[in-house]
Design an enzyme around this catalytic site. Sequence first.
Site, short mmCIF file in Angstrom:
data_model
loop_
_atom_site.label_atom_id
_atom_site.label_comp_id
_atom_site.label_asym_id
_atom_site.label_seq_id
_atom_site.Cartn_x
_atom_site.Cartn_y
_atom_site.Cartn_z
N GLU A 175 -31.54 12.79 -3.51
CA GLU A 175 -32.09 13.85 -2.65
C GLU A 175 -31.12 15.01 -2.42
O GLU A 175 -31.23 15.73 -1.44
CB GLU A 175 -32.53 13.27 -1.30
CG GLU A 175 -33.52 12.14 -1.40
CD GLU A 175 -33.53 11.27 -0.15
OE1 GLU A 175 -33.10 11.75 0.92
OE2 GLU A 175 -33.96 10.11 -0.24
N GLY A 176 -30.13 15.16 -3.29
CA GLY A 176 -29.19 16.26 -3.14
C GLY A 176 -28.00 15.97 -2.25
O GLY A 176 -27.14 16.84 -2.07
#
Length: 375
Positions: free
Chosen positions: A323-324
């Site tokens: 998710e970054g």
Amino acid sequence: MSSLNLDDFTDLIERPDGGVRRDAEARRERQIVPPGALGRLDELGEWLAAAQSAVPVRPIEQPRVVLFAGDHGVAELGVSARAAGSAGELVREILEGGRPVSVLARRAGVPVRIVDMALDCDPESLPEAVVRHRVRRGSGRIDVEDALTAEEAEAAFRAGVAVADEEADSGTDLVVLGDVSVGGTTAAGVLVAALCGTDASVVTGRGGLAIDDLMWMRKCAAIRDALRRARPVLGDQLQLLAAVGGADLAAITGFLLQSAVRKMPVVLDGVVVAACALVGQRIAFRAPDWWLAAHNSGEPGQAKALDRMALEPLLDQGVKVGEGAGGMLALPMVRAAAALAAELPEQPEQPEKPQDAEDSEAAEGSETAEPAETE
């Protein structure tokens, strides 16, 4: 017939400016801290200077997190610790500020953009800005069917290109790129195994929310079955994404390539983005010069893909959440490299001595020299 010609990216993508990089290296040699004393920060600063075509390098002032989201039908096989079709819940948690990337981005003052490509949820349950690029609801079960139709794959790829253009046009100067998916690491494993010519077991990891041995075996079997469907279409990257990728993966690939066209640096987070980058490298061999690998997630497929692209992760903290989040951990390091390259003072130049002074010193030295002993 499709008007999309992936070969165009080979012509459109140039390498970062080599002359500027040499100028940045020369400037680094003149600074007060000896070259090499700052380790990889030296290399990062020079890379940024080349990407920006600027010496000294400009600070990273408008970074952005971009996350492409989708659900994958293969999750129905129990290959993920999360329930099939539940990626929409993760998206809502990010939007509400409750996920690791939300916290890190908020602390760093970096906006987060989520792009729904194939979430398996009612589009009305999410903001219009999130869902406006959606191609379909969920992607097909890649072990037995195509993830997308050819038309959907092209639409998803074009959506990624459009998002890259939107970011470049808005002044974004660096992107942390990630995914929000359930089943996405399985699709990524298929792409990496197919493009690297390796076996399913070599690329099968346990995901961000770790799976047990039985789930791992199911995941490995799903990748093996999907590989049989991937190999016949290896020569056509868009067809490969349609067969065993997904709408989110096709969009990430388009985003990566267009970012390179627009000379916008990208920090890669996790195995899904690494797999898409590997597809992008097959399309345009110069494209990886515009990308940084944020971290080593521990996923074997990511390690295989990064090794093939000769990209060395900046960090190794065992962050598997995706998710970054890993990309956001690397961002301060990139910003630090830019600041040091730009702001460290240079050594003062030593004034040149006049020739007369040099001759006088030489003469004086010869007069005061002791005579040699004689026998």
